[in-house]
Design a protein around this motif. Structure first.
Motif, mmCIF file in Angstrom:
data_model
loop_
_atom_site.group_PDB
_atom_site.id
_atom_site.type_symbol
_atom_site.label_atom_id
_atom_site.label_comp_id
_atom_site.label_asym_id
_atom_site.label_seq_id
_atom_site.Cartn_x
_atom_site.Cartn_y
_atom_site.Cartn_z
ATOM 1 N N SER A 1 0.682 -1.260 0.068
ATOM 2 C CA SER A 1 0.004 0.043 0.128
ATOM 3 C C SER A 1 0.927 1.124 -0.040
ATOM 4 C CB SER A 1 -0.823 -0.097 1.187
ATOM 5 O OG SER A 1 -0.425 0.013 2.312
ATOM 6 N N ILE A 2 2.175 1.207 0.432
ATOM 7 C CA ILE A 2 3.043 2.358 0.271
ATOM 8 C C ILE A 2 4.246 1.876 -0.567
ATOM 9 C CG2 ILE A 2 4.555 3.752 1.631
ATOM 10 C CD1 ILE A 2 2.766 3.098 4.116
ATOM 11 N N LEU A 3 4.513 2.836 -1.572
ATOM 12 C CA LEU A 3 5.498 2.601 -2.523
ATOM 13 C C LEU A 3 6.108 4.023 -2.812
ATOM 14 C CD1 LEU A 3 3.489 0.307 -5.162
ATOM 15 C CD2 LEU A 3 5.701 -0.133 -3.632
ATOM 16 N N PRO A 4 7.654 4.147 -3.319
ATOM 17 C CA PRO A 4 8.165 5.132 -3.879
ATOM 18 C C PRO A 4 7.395 5.662 -5.117
ATOM 19 C CG PRO A 4 9.959 3.219 -3.819
ATOM 20 C CD PRO A 4 8.427 2.655 -3.416
ATOM 21 N N VAL A 5 7.188 6.981 -5.132
ATOM 22 C CA VAL A 5 6.350 7.654 -6.141
ATOM 23 C C VAL A 5 7.255 8.897 -6.668
ATOM 24 C CG1 VAL A 5 4.162 6.882 -5.025
ATOM 25 C CG2 VAL A 5 5.401 9.039 -4.466
ATOM 26 N N PRO A 6 6.784 9.219 -8.025
ATOM 27 C CA PRO A 6 7.274 10.457 -8.567
ATOM 28 C C PRO A 6 7.651 11.389 -7.850
ATOM 29 C CG PRO A 6 5.556 9.344 -10.094
ATOM 30 C CD PRO A 6 5.529 8.625 -8.932
ATOM 31 N N GLY A 7 8.820 12.187 -7.623
ATOM 32 C CA GLY A 7 9.093 13.395 -6.907
ATOM 33 C C GLY A 7 9.962 12.869 -6.019
ATOM 34 N N GLY A 8 10.440 11.633 -5.820
ATOM 35 C CA GLY A 8 11.388 11.351 -4.735
ATOM 36 C C GLY A 8 10.960 10.958 -3.293
ATOM 37 N N LYS A 9 9.809 10.555 -3.330
ATOM 38 C CA LYS A 9 8.861 10.464 -2.226
ATOM 39 C C LYS A 9 8.627 8.838 -1.912
ATOM 40 C CE LYS A 9 7.253 15.459 -1.871
ATOM 41 N NZ LYS A 9 6.189 16.154 -1.767
ATOM 42 N N VAL A 10 7.875 8.648 -0.834
ATOM 43 C CA VAL A 10 7.391 7.488 -0.474
ATOM 44 C C VAL A 10 5.887 7.834 -0.259
ATOM 45 C CG1 VAL A 10 7.441 5.350 0.751
ATOM 46 C CG2 VAL A 10 9.450 6.342 -0.024
ATOM 47 N N ALA A 11 4.952 6.998 -0.675
ATOM 48 C CA ALA A 11 3.532 7.435 -0.455
ATOM 49 C C ALA A 11 2.576 6.358 -0.270
ATOM 50 C CB ALA A 11 2.976 8.597 -1.401
ATOM 51 N N ARG A 12 1.425 6.568 0.419
ATOM 52 C CA ARG A 12 0.444 5.610 0.302
ATOM 53 C C ARG A 12 -0.154 5.730 -1.022
ATOM 54 N NH1 ARG A 12 -1.726 2.315 3.727
ATOM 55 N NH2 ARG A 12 -0.725 3.545 5.571
ATOM 56 N N VAL A 13 -0.141 4.391 -1.873
ATOM 57 C CA VAL A 13 -0.707 4.447 -3.199
ATOM 58 C C VAL A 13 -2.004 3.789 -3.364
ATOM 59 C CG1 VAL A 13 1.441 4.759 -4.309
ATOM 60 C CG2 VAL A 13 0.763 2.492 -3.589
ATOM 61 N N ARG A 14 -2.336 3.216 -2.299
ATOM 62 C CA ARG A 14 -3.833 2.216 -2.330
ATOM 63 C C ARG A 14 -5.005 2.789 -1.510
ATOM 64 N NH1 ARG A 14 -2.486 -2.421 -5.711
ATOM 65 N NH2 ARG A 14 -4.920 -2.195 -5.838
ATOM 66 N N GLY A 15 -6.056 2.641 -1.766
ATOM 67 C CA GLY A 15 -7.182 2.933 -0.926
ATOM 68 C C GLY A 15 -7.144 1.957 0.306
ATOM 69 N N ALA A 16 -8.052 2.346 1.146
ATOM 70 C CA ALA A 16 -8.392 1.619 2.319
ATOM 71 C C ALA A 16 -9.243 0.299 1.921
ATOM 72 C CB ALA A 16 -9.426 2.567 3.316
ATOM 73 N N ASP A 17 -9.711 0.026 0.695
ATOM 74 C CA ASP A 17 -10.283 -1.266 0.230
ATOM 75 C C ASP A 17 -9.490 -2.150 -0.176
ATOM 76 O OD1 ASP A 17 -9.737 0.145 -1.952
ATOM 77 O OD2 ASP A 17 -11.688 0.126 -2.918
ATOM 78 N N GLY A 18 -8.305 -1.721 -0.294
ATOM 79 C CA GLY A 18 -7.085 -2.766 -0.920
ATOM 80 C C GLY A 18 -7.349 -2.997 -2.559
ATOM 81 N N ILE A 19 -8.199 -1.905 -2.851
ATOM 82 C CA ILE A 19 -8.530 -2.153 -4.598
ATOM 83 C C ILE A 19 -8.185 -1.157 -5.347
ATOM 84 C CG2 ILE A 19 -10.405 -2.683 -6.289
ATOM 85 C CD1 ILE A 19 -11.969 -4.107 -3.995
ATOM 86 N N HIS A 20 -8.883 0.249 -4.836
ATOM 87 C CA HIS A 20 -8.453 1.476 -5.638
ATOM 88 C C HIS A 20 -7.141 1.912 -5.143
ATOM 89 C CE1 HIS A 20 -12.994 0.712 -6.046
ATOM 90 N NE2 HIS A 20 -12.786 1.201 -7.065
ATOM 91 N N LEU A 21 -7.000 3.053 -6.017
ATOM 92 C CA LEU A 21 -5.640 3.993 -6.062
ATOM 93 C C LEU A 21 -5.870 5.127 -5.383
ATOM 94 C CD1 LEU A 21 -4.414 3.449 -9.716
ATOM 95 C CD2 LEU A 21 -3.998 1.906 -7.572
ATOM 96 N N THR A 22 -4.824 5.672 -4.614
ATOM 97 C CA THR A 22 -4.875 6.875 -4.081
ATOM 98 C C THR A 22 -4.683 7.955 -5.032
ATOM 99 O OG1 THR A 22 -2.586 6.851 -2.967
ATOM 100 C CG2 THR A 22 -4.262 6.175 -1.822
ATOM 101 N N PRO A 23 -4.629 9.213 -4.973
ATOM 102 C CA PRO A 23 -4.316 10.326 -5.841
ATOM 103 C C PRO A 23 -2.675 9.904 -6.182
ATOM 104 C CG PRO A 23 -5.337 11.356 -4.451
ATOM 105 C CD PRO A 23 -5.328 10.025 -3.764
ATOM 106 N N GLU A 24 -1.859 9.628 -5.485
ATOM 107 C CA GLU A 24 -0.541 9.457 -5.526
ATOM 108 C C GLU A 24 -0.375 8.138 -6.171
ATOM 109 O OE1 GLU A 24 -0.978 12.183 -2.171
ATOM 110 O OE2 GLU A 24 -1.689 10.202 -2.538
#
Length: 333
Positions: A249-272
């Motif tokens: 649910s947390i991965l390296p993302v563009p911009g040199g950061k690490v962010a939560r990439v998945r929604g609470a349902d374990g299916i959908h994506l966060t904006p990141e």
């Protein structure tokens, strides 16, 4: 296990796993360090970070190392017309299920900000290829192709198809043949006429049984895409996996950061997560169409949303350009 690229040998897969472990660790440490130096953390690192398998990371056009997915098809870089400009931009269509509702706004913002791409989004919640009585994608896609005449199409479905399948269905040769025919039918609609297609697989899911069915659906996508020179398969399953191929649910993302990439349902994506997937698609589209090279700063193109399309709440949604049309497809939500 994550889906393997058919052309990858056992030895190269081991090297890929080692490289991804190194990149994962460097990105995680760098992201946490940046957050601490800024005076706080943007999110909690609560998920276990595992290491074992995956494919290599590549450097994004923003200069950030992020894990990227594999591609298949006989051509991974598909040429676009030579000249793009704000008055004659590349016509880009992004369609699919609710995951397109995250990918579309992010990719629309990423490409539209160059001034030489006009993005169009058609996201249909809960849709797939196995439910034509709900949303008939071949018909809906044909309507969009006629109205918007895109030069490049990006399509993501499969999550809803996989979710509703009985266990073991994706291993049945009869089912695979039937589903392959549906994929071919959709490619006939959104491809052809010189269009390049980027078919995006469904991501890994939090539920392991669900993920197994997703892998089976993605295998069909990959196999069919490999038969077409104008189709590039984008492996979102590996992109959103931890190095050992499990859900992350947390991965390296563009911009040199690490962010939560998945929604609470374990299916959908966060904006990141939408941004990460969009950057992965853009990394394949940009060299083919020379978008960054021809960009015109300040000539931003807002994403056009097809009537009946919906974006995921909180996605990178800009102000859509109004448009009208006669919709003959089923637009039930």
């Amino acid at each position: 296990m994550p889906p393997d690229d058919d052309t990858t040998t056992t030895g190269s897969r081991r090297e890929h796993r080692a490289r991804r472990r190194r990149i994962w660790r460097r990105s995680l440490i760098a992201g946490v360090a940046v957050a601490v130096l800024a005076g706080g953390t943007a999110f909690a690192l609560t998920d276990p970070l595992r290491s074992d398998s995956g494919d290599p990371a590549s450097r994004s056009s923003s200069g950030t190392s992020v894990p990227t997915s594999g591609t298949s098809g006989t051509a991974s870089v598909q040429a676009c017309r030579a000249t793009l400009n704000p008055t004659d931009p590349l016509r880009l269509w992004i369609g699919g299920d609710s995951l397109a509702g995250s990918l579309g706004p992010s990719l629309g913002q990423r490409t539209g900000s160059t001034g030489v791409v006009q993005p169009v989004l058609d996201s249909r919640v809960s849709s797939g290829l196995l439910s034509p009585d709900f949303v008939n994608w071949p018909q809906q896609g044909a309507d969009d192709m006629s109205l918007y005449n895109p030069e490049v199409t990006v399509f993501i479905v499969g999550a809803n198809d996989a979710k509703n399948l009985p266990d073991g269905a994706t291993r049945d040769p009869g089912w695979r043949a039937q589903y392959s025919a549906l994929v071919e039918e959709m490619l006939t609609v959104i491809g052809g006429n010189g269009r390049a297609v980027y078919w995006v697989g469904a991501p890994v899911m939090a539920d392991a049984t669900y993920s197994e069915r997703v892998q089976g659906v993605n295998d069909v996508f990959r196999e069919v895409a490999a038969k077409h020179s104008d189709v590039t398969y984008v492996d979102a399953y590996t992109l959103f996996s931890a190095p050992d191929g499990t859900y992350a649910s947390i991965l390296p993302v563009p911009g040199g950061k690490v962010a939560r990439v998945r929604g609470a349902d374990g299916i959908h994506l966060t904006p990141e997560g939408g941004d990460l997937l969009a950057e992965t698609v853009f990394e394949r589209l940009d060299p083919a169409c020379r978008i960054t090279e021809q960009a015109v700063p300040g000539a931003v193109k807002a994403t056009i949303e097809a009537p009946g399309s919906s974006s995921v709440p909180g996605s990178r949604r800009g102000a859509p350009t109004a448009t009208t049309r006669s919709t003959t497809g089923n637009s039930r939500r």
